[in-house]
Motif scaffolding. Structure first.
Motif, short mmCIF file in Angstrom:
data_model
loop_
_atom_site.label_atom_id
_atom_site.label_comp_id
_atom_site.label_asym_id
_atom_site.label_seq_id
_atom_site.Cartn_x
_atom_site.Cartn_y
_atom_site.Cartn_z
N ARG A 3 0.87 -1.18 0.00
CA ARG A 3 0.00 0.00 0.00
C ARG A 3 0.91 1.22 0.00
O ARG A 3 1.73 1.40 0.90
N GLU A 30 3.88 -2.81 3.79
CA GLU A 30 3.96 -4.11 3.11
C GLU A 30 4.06 -5.25 4.10
O GLU A 30 4.45 -5.06 5.24
N GLU A 31 3.68 -6.44 3.64
CA GLU A 31 3.86 -7.66 4.44
C GLU A 31 5.32 -8.04 4.39
O GLU A 31 5.98 -7.88 3.37
N ALA A 39 4.42 -6.61 9.66
CA ALA A 39 4.44 -5.53 8.67
C ALA A 39 5.78 -4.82 8.64
O ALA A 39 6.54 -4.81 9.61
N SER A 60 -0.23 -7.57 11.67
CA SER A 60 -0.57 -7.58 10.25
C SER A 60 -0.45 -6.18 9.66
O SER A 60 -0.87 -5.20 10.29
N PHE A 62 -2.01 -4.57 7.25
CA PHE A 62 -3.20 -3.84 6.85
C PHE A 62 -4.29 -3.85 7.91
O PHE A 62 -5.41 -3.43 7.68
N ASP A 63 -3.92 -4.30 9.12
CA ASP A 63 -4.84 -4.32 10.25
C ASP A 63 -4.59 -3.07 11.09
O ASP A 63 -4.04 -3.13 12.17
N TYR A 64 -4.97 -1.92 10.53
CA TYR A 64 -4.76 -0.66 11.24
C TYR A 64 -6.04 0.16 11.22
O TYR A 64 -6.95 -0.08 10.43
N TRP A 66 -7.54 3.82 10.51
CA TRP A 66 -7.25 5.04 9.75
C TRP A 66 -8.28 6.08 10.10
O TRP A 66 -9.48 5.88 9.88
N TRP A 90 -1.73 1.00 14.60
CA TRP A 90 -1.70 -0.46 14.51
C TRP A 90 -1.96 -1.08 15.88
O TRP A 90 -1.78 -0.42 16.91
N ASP A 111 -3.17 0.58 -3.64
CA ASP A 111 -2.69 -0.79 -3.47
C ASP A 111 -2.07 -1.23 -4.79
O ASP A 111 -2.67 -1.04 -5.85
#
Length: 154
Positions: A3, A30-31, A39, A60, A62-64, A66, A90, A111
């Protein structure tokens, strides 16, 4: 997957008692290849050779959460907020307070495949660049960079 977040001028990084402001034009989330539950967050200047900071997160990518943000102080001429951005948090407690370069627009979130970031990042940064010169490896006229990268003119 990665992202890419652009239209940035600053990122305030908070991690525990550590809190610092850094000048960034792009943020990459990124992962980690070896463990997708963790992350990597990287802040860049105007291209991928200008690394500003690099964080590893124990959660993770993208587990945030916003939360869009805008200043309560506005300009007298048009009533627009003086700054706009977002607060990103996060689960491990790491927070980024993002400040937009162009305060009339929100952060630009895209993305994309990780292997395309090096080509896309400078073009996305150039879309929001307002100064007459844009630093890459050498200083160049921003209009030349935009023409070369096919970014819209300001």
């Amino acid at each position: 997957m990665a992202r890419l977040i652009t239209n940035l001028s600053d990122a305030f990084v908070r991690r525990g008692d550590f809190y610092v402001r850094m000048n960034v034009n792009a943020l990459l989330i990124e992962e980690r290849h070896e463990d997708p539950t963790q992350a990597r967050v990287t802040g860049y200047g105007s291209d991928t050779s200008w690394l500003v900071f690099d964080l590893s997160l124990g959660c993770s990518p993208f587990d945030y959460e916003w939360v869009p943000a805008a200043s309560l102080v506005t300009t007298l001429s048009n009533g627009q907020p003086i700054f706009r951005g977002a607060l990103v948090t996060w689960p491990d407690g790491t927070q980024l307070e993002l400040v937009c370069h162009d305060s009339t627009r929100d952060p630009d979130v895209a993305d994309l495949p990780l292997n395309t970031v090096e080509d896309i990042l400078p073009r996305k940064v150039a879309e929001y660049w307002a100064a007459p010169h844009m630093p890459l490896i050498t200083w160049r006229l921003a209009d030349i960079v935009r023409d070369h990268l096919a970014a819209p003119k300001r």
